[in-house]
Design a protein around this motif. Structure first.
Motif, PDB file in Angstrom:
ATOM      1  N   PHE A  69      -6.954 -10.991 -65.707  1.00  0.00           N
ATOM      2  CA  PHE A  69      -5.497 -11.089 -65.723  1.00  0.00           C
ATOM      3  C   PHE A  69      -4.874  -9.877 -66.401  1.00  0.00           C
ATOM      4  N   PHE A  70      -5.424  -9.487 -67.539  1.00  0.00           N
ATOM      5  CA  PHE A  70      -4.818  -8.409 -68.314  1.00  0.00           C
ATOM      6  C   PHE A  70      -4.935  -7.061 -67.591  1.00  0.00           C
ATOM      7  N   VAL A  71      -6.063  -6.809 -66.925  1.00  0.00           N
ATOM      8  CA  VAL A  71      -6.192  -5.558 -66.167  1.00  0.00           C
ATOM      9  C   VAL A  71      -5.183  -5.546 -65.011  1.00  0.00           C
ATOM     10  N   ILE A  72      -5.078  -6.680 -64.313  1.00  0.00           N
ATOM     11  CA  ILE A  72      -4.110  -6.775 -63.217  1.00  0.00           C
ATOM     12  C   ILE A  72      -2.693  -6.584 -63.743  1.00  0.00           C
ATOM     13  N   SER A  73      -2.394  -7.161 -64.913  1.00  0.00           N
ATOM     14  CA  SER A  73      -1.060  -7.012 -65.494  1.00  0.00           C
ATOM     15  C   SER A  73      -0.745  -5.556 -65.796  1.00  0.00           C
ATOM     16  N   GLY A  74      -1.712  -4.846 -66.379  1.00  0.00           N
ATOM     17  CA  GLY A  74      -1.484  -3.435 -66.649  1.00  0.00           C
ATOM     18  C   GLY A  74      -1.119  -2.678 -65.393  1.00  0.00           C
ATOM     19  N   PHE A  75      -1.814  -2.964 -64.306  1.00  0.00           N
ATOM     20  CA  PHE A  75      -1.574  -2.314 -63.019  1.00  0.00           C
ATOM     21  C   PHE A  75      -0.212  -2.724 -62.453  1.00  0.00           C
ATOM     22  N   VAL A  76       0.017  -4.029 -62.356  1.00  0.00           N
ATOM     23  CA  VAL A  76       1.196  -4.553 -61.658  1.00  0.00           C
ATOM     24  C   VAL A  76       2.478  -4.319 -62.451  1.00  0.00           C
ATOM     25  N   ILE A  77       2.431  -4.477 -63.768  1.00  0.00           N
ATOM     26  CA  ILE A  77       3.653  -4.338 -64.560  1.00  0.00           C
ATOM     27  C   ILE A  77       4.139  -2.896 -64.562  1.00  0.00           C
ATOM     28  N   LEU A  78       3.230  -1.934 -64.656  1.00  0.00           N
ATOM     29  CA  LEU A  78       3.662  -0.544 -64.559  1.00  0.00           C
ATOM     30  C   LEU A  78       4.229  -0.269 -63.168  1.00  0.00           C
ATOM     31  N   SER A  80       5.711  -2.440 -61.147  1.00  0.00           N
ATOM     32  CA  SER A  80       7.001  -3.101 -60.971  1.00  0.00           C
ATOM     33  C   SER A  80       8.086  -2.484 -61.838  1.00  0.00           C
ATOM     34  N   ALA A  81       7.712  -1.898 -62.994  1.00  0.00           N
ATOM     35  CA  ALA A  81       8.707  -1.325 -63.902  1.00  0.00           C
ATOM     36  C   ALA A  81       9.107   0.092 -63.494  1.00  0.00           C
ATOM     37  N   TRP A  82       8.267   0.765 -62.729  1.00  0.00           N
ATOM     38  CA  TRP A  82       8.525   2.162 -62.371  1.00  0.00           C
ATOM     39  C   TRP A  82       9.848   2.270 -61.589  1.00  0.00           C
ATOM     40  N   GLY A  83      10.752   3.095 -62.083  1.00  0.00           N
ATOM     41  CA  GLY A  83      12.024   3.294 -61.413  1.00  0.00           C
ATOM     42  C   GLY A  83      13.090   2.281 -61.768  1.00  0.00           C
ATOM     43  N   ARG A  84      12.776   1.309 -62.612  1.00  0.00           N
ATOM     44  CA  ARG A  84      13.752   0.310 -63.028  1.00  0.00           C
ATOM     45  C   ARG A  84      14.289   0.624 -64.413  1.00  0.00           C
ATOM     46  N   THR A  85      15.484   0.123 -64.693  1.00  0.00           N
ATOM     47  CA  THR A  85      16.023   0.211 -66.039  1.00  0.00           C
ATOM     48  C   THR A  85      15.363  -0.871 -66.894  1.00  0.00           C
ATOM     49  N   PRO A  86      15.436  -0.748 -68.227  1.00  0.00           N
ATOM     50  CA  PRO A  86      14.879  -1.802 -69.074  1.00  0.00           C
ATOM     51  C   PRO A  86      15.483  -3.167 -68.787  1.00  0.00           C
ATOM     52  N   PHE A 156       3.278  -6.873 -74.481  1.00  0.00           N
ATOM     53  CA  PHE A 156       3.076  -5.786 -73.525  1.00  0.00           C
ATOM     54  C   PHE A 156       4.368  -5.484 -72.765  1.00  0.00           C
ATOM     55  N   TYR A 157       5.085  -6.525 -72.348  1.00  0.00           N
ATOM     56  CA  TYR A 157       6.340  -6.327 -71.625  1.00  0.00           C
ATOM     57  C   TYR A 157       7.366  -5.594 -72.488  1.00  0.00           C
ATOM     58  N   VAL A 158       7.406  -5.930 -73.774  1.00  0.00           N
ATOM     59  CA  VAL A 158       8.342  -5.248 -74.670  1.00  0.00           C
ATOM     60  C   VAL A 158       7.991  -3.765 -74.763  1.00  0.00           C
ATOM     61  N   LEU A 159       6.709  -3.467 -74.887  1.00  0.00           N
ATOM     62  CA  LEU A 159       6.293  -2.060 -74.922  1.00  0.00           C
ATOM     63  C   LEU A 159       6.708  -1.328 -73.645  1.00  0.00           C
ATOM     64  N   ILE A 160       6.535  -1.987 -72.506  1.00  0.00           N
ATOM     65  CA  ILE A 160       6.899  -1.361 -71.238  1.00  0.00           C
ATOM     66  C   ILE A 160       8.415  -1.212 -71.124  1.00  0.00           C
ATOM     67  N   ALA A 161       9.165  -2.190 -71.608  1.00  0.00           N
ATOM     68  CA  ALA A 161      10.625  -2.094 -71.562  1.00  0.00           C
ATOM     69  C   ALA A 161      11.123  -0.927 -72.409  1.00  0.00           C
ATOM     70  N   VAL A 162      10.516  -0.726 -73.575  1.00  0.00           N
ATOM     71  CA  VAL A 162      10.882   0.420 -74.412  1.00  0.00           C
ATOM     72  C   VAL A 162      10.536   1.718 -73.696  1.00  0.00           C
ATOM     73  N   PHE A 163       9.384   1.734 -73.058  1.00  0.00           N
ATOM     74  CA  PHE A 163       8.965   2.911 -72.290  1.00  0.00           C
ATOM     75  C   PHE A 163       9.946   3.173 -71.149  1.00  0.00           C
ATOM     76  N   ALA A 164      10.417   2.099 -70.487  1.00  0.00           N
ATOM     77  CA  ALA A 164      11.360   2.248 -69.380  1.00  0.00           C
ATOM     78  C   ALA A 164      12.655   2.891 -69.847  1.00  0.00           C
ATOM     79  N   ALA A 165      13.055   2.621 -71.098  1.00  0.00           N
ATOM     80  CA  ALA A 165      14.277   3.239 -71.628  1.00  0.00           C
ATOM     81  C   ALA A 165      14.118   4.756 -71.747  1.00  0.00           C
ATOM     82  N   ILE A 166      12.896   5.209 -71.986  1.00  0.00           N
ATOM     83  CA  ILE A 166      12.620   6.645 -72.053  1.00  0.00           C
ATOM     84  C   ILE A 166      12.542   7.229 -70.650  1.00  0.00           C
TER      85      ILE A 166
END
Length: 367
Positions: A69-78, A80-86, A156-166
């Motif tokens: 699950f966690f490996v898939i999440s790393g793949f899928v969440i990045l 899905s987040a690419w190109g989106r705002t936080p 993990f989602y919070v980390l990605i959301a912060v990254f998305a702001a950058i």
């Protein structure tokens, strides 16, 4: 170490957007089903510590399904987040996670309050805390055994959301992954509780590898992403071999350790093949249905299975009870998907997105 300044000639060539990776739906379902088999094979509801001695020699490895699950999440969440705002990313994740989760807290909480399926009757404060999905951070008991993984995902989602702001770029992703790995080692070395809480060391090597594999999938297999895949695999093995897992106990130290290494390596190998496009031809639409069942199945199976096994194993016998309970869990998961997720997810996502734009009218009036 800082990465060199961007150069146009050094940037990888971006591949065209590929169709939905339906194989990930299949893998998510397989990971969830492995966890279900592990829990059903070892639950005390059977009245014996090992109801299926031969079968459990295989199903015990289902405990590692959460790593998949966690490996898939790393793949899928990045992805899905690419190109989106936080805000857009947060809206999509909240709408995806909370409807089925709220249903599970309400239904399983009611069963627990009346004394079914658990030895612990939750207090009102525990029920309210569990509705937020923040109970782990608040140091409050999880209502359901499997909820602990949701805290790992939330951080993990919070980390990605912060990254998305950058803003996501290939090189920023590499820097992010490198910083995460180094901070993991520092946090372990200095025993820094705050760092460990933020960096989620249990799941981090899998998230890191999954993100790196998405970079391989999107940009091609240059060296840096593969280094992070290898680093994630190595850290994962160091962790899991230090846990004294069930396989070591059953098969002895040497063989058990080899089996654990094989299972973790197989998880990484399958995801590597996904990243390389090996399964791009797997485009069967019915796999999307399996993917939709995965989350509600994961949320509900433990309590419901415990209850049904306790009721049925005496009159039906264990070999008939097991498939009946598996079928019941799948039917319940489908019901939750159709009756809760389908009507609520889009509405919740739309409402959250409208909320993000709530100040637009005020700004126009102020102007």
């Amino acid at each position: 170490m800082l990465l060199p300044a961007p150069e146009v000639a050094a940037l990888p060539v971006v591949h065209s957007v590929r169709p939905r990776l339906r194989v990930l739906d299949l893998l998510r379902f397989c990971a969830a089903f492995a966890v279900v088999l592990f829990h059903y094979g070892h639950t005390r509801a059977w009245g014996t510590p090992n109801a299926f001695p031969t079968l459990s020699a295989v199903t015990m490895f289902g405990v590692y399904g959460v790593r998949m699950f966690f490996v898939i999440s790393g793949f899928v969440i990045l992805m899905s987040a690419w190109g989106r705002t936080p805000g857009e990313f947060a809206s999509s994740r909240i709408a995806r996670l909370y409807p089925a989760y709220w249903a599970s807290v309400i239904i399983l909480g009611a069963l627990a309050v009346v004394g079914l399926t658990t030895d612990h009757r939750p207090t009102l404060s525990e029920l309210i805390a569990n509705l937020t999905m923040l109970q782990h951070g608040l140091r409050i008991r999880d209502l359901e055994l499997v909820y602990w993984t949701l805290w790992q995902e939330l951080v993990f989602y919070v980390l990605i959301a912060v990254f998305a702001a950058i803003g996501f770029t290939y090189r920023r992703c590499l820097a992010f992954l490198g910083g995460w790995l180094v901070l993991l080692a520092i946090a372990e070395r200095v025993d820094a509780d705050l760092l460990q809480a933020v960096l989620v060391p249990f799941s981090a090597p899998y998230f890191i590898a999954g993100m790196a594999l998405y970079l391989v999938h999107r940009f091609g297999g240059s060296l840096f992403p593969w280094l992070f895949v290898g680093a994630g695999w190595a850290v994962a093995l160091v962790q899991v071999l230090g846990e004294n897992p069930p396989a070591v106990q059953r098969f002895g130290q040497d063989l058990g350790s080899a089996l654990v290494v094989g299972v973790i390596s197989l998880i990484f190998l399958v995801m590597i093949l996904v990243a390389l496009g090996t399964f791009d031809g797997v485009d069967w639409r019915w796999l999307t249905v399996l993917g939709a069942l995965t989350y509600p199945l994961y949320l509900f199976h433990h309590h419901v299975g415990y209850l049904l096994i306790g009721w049925l194993h005496a009159p039906l016998g264990r070999w008939l009870t097991l498939p009946v309970v598996l079928a019941a869990a799948l039917v319940l998961a489908y019901g939750v998907h159709r009756l809760v997720e389908v009507p609520l997810q889009d509405r919740l996502r739309s409402a959250l997105n409208r909320s993000l734009r709530a100040d637009d009218g005020y700004s126009d009036r102020a102007g």
